[in-house]
Design an enzyme around this catalytic site. Structure first.
Site, short mmCIF file in Angstrom:
data_model
loop_
_atom_site.label_atom_id
_atom_site.label_comp_id
_atom_site.label_asym_id
_atom_site.label_seq_id
_atom_site.Cartn_x
_atom_site.Cartn_y
_atom_site.Cartn_z
CB ALA A 11 -29.56 -46.11 18.29
N GLY B 61 -30.81 -46.54 23.28
CA GLY B 61 -29.60 -45.72 23.41
C GLY B 61 -29.79 -44.51 24.31
CD GLU C 90 -27.64 -48.95 25.21
OE1 GLU C 90 -28.12 -48.46 24.15
OE2 GLU C 90 -26.92 -49.96 25.22
CD GLU D 9 -31.92 -51.58 23.11
OE1 GLU D 9 -32.65 -52.07 24.01
OE2 GLU D 9 -31.22 -50.57 23.28
#
Ligand code: COA
Length: 260
Positions: free
Chosen positions: A67, A112, A115, A135
């Site tokens: 992200a 992300g 993911e 993270e």
């Protein structure tokens, strides 16, 4: 197809290649990328000329490096949950898409990005791919389904270790863990992924969609997977594809599926 700023799309013989394209930021997922992914998903769900999807990243270095961290300092706790929900909803649409979605992981797949790859039906990695959920380095946890899908794919102990240490693993280790199905040289990644999808596209599209739904039911706590399988198996008997597949077998010829 619409014009996008942060993704490329290319449709060839039923296979749509979606390339996340922010190479100067290692294809990090900002809100625009997510929005554009959501828009292309509308097209993927509705456009009959799209039979399957390859998801990859642009440039030689990254699939998606996570992200986009650059806006995180101004995000409140409530807004953080909204961000996670928004991302999760888009990734659910990939996971539950009745058309096959394969991630071609061409470099860093972190946070992300890992993911996103995990929301696809399976993953093929280039030799230089790297995976991780870093993270906790940022005082965060995965928010786009990583705590759940990584656990499903590699098991609880490995998922716990990866998420708590923030370790990056290379493609060979990811393969060993079952996070990716195949590891291939970079220059062969897209060709190999295409071949894999082409094989799937020669089968009954209705049946493929039902395989996806049935396997996903194994991880859906609102469903009983075995009952779901009974229902989906029964539905197959009402399809033209089943009649064609069985008839072709009995007539010793190759089936041509209509997808109905
Ligand atoms: N969000 C925003 N920008 C990112 C990013 C992310 N997740 N990952 C990389 N970038 C940007 C960098 O800030 C840099 O931008 P700049 O050139 O404007 O400074 C550019 O992409 C290139 O990255 P850089 O860090 O210089 O490349 P590198 O080869 O030295 O390192 C990584 C590669 C992947 C190890 C490193 O970029 C990294 O750790 N990224 C963050 C990974 C992460 O924590 N993801 C989880 C987010 S929840």
């Amino acid at each position: 197809m619409m014009a996008y700023q942060t993704i490329f799309t290319e449709l060839s013989e039923g296979i749509l290649t979606v390339t996340i394209n922010r190479p100067d930021k290692l294809n990090a997922l900002n809100q625009q990328v997510l929005e554009e992914l959501n828009q292309i998903l509308d097209t993927i769900y509705t456009d009959n000329s799209i039979k399957g999807v390859i998801l990859t990243g642009s440039g030689p270095k990254a699939f998606v490096a996570g992200a986009d961290i650059s806006g995180f300092l101004s995000v409140s706790s409530a807004e953080g949950s909204v961000l996670a929900k928004k991302g999760q909803d888009i990734f659910f649409r990939i996971e539950n898409c009745p058309k096959p979605f394969v991630a071609a992981v061409n470099g860093f797949a972190l946070g992300g990005g890992c993911e996103l790859a995990m929301s696809c039906h399976y993953r093929i990695a280039s030799e230089n791919a790297k995976f991780g959920q870093p993270e906790v380095n940022l005082g965060l946890i995965p928010g786009y389904g990583g705590t759940q899908r990584l656990t499903q794919l590699v098991g609880k102990g490995r998922a716990m270790e990866l998420m708590m240490t923030a370790d990056m693993i290379d493609a060979a280790i990811a393969h060993q863990m079952g996070l990716v199905n195949h590891v291939v040289p970079s220059e062969e990644l897209i060709i190999f992924t295409r071949k894999s999808l082409e094989k799937i596209l020669s089968k009954s599209p209705v049946a493929i969609g039902k395989v996806i739904a049935a396997v996903n039911a194994a991880f859906d706590h609102t469903k009983n997977g075995f009952n779901e399988e009974i229902k989906l198996f029964g539905e197959c008997f009402g399809t033209d594809d089943m009649k064609e597949g069985v008839t072709a077998f009995l007539e010793k010829r190759k089936a041509t599926f209509s997808g109905k």
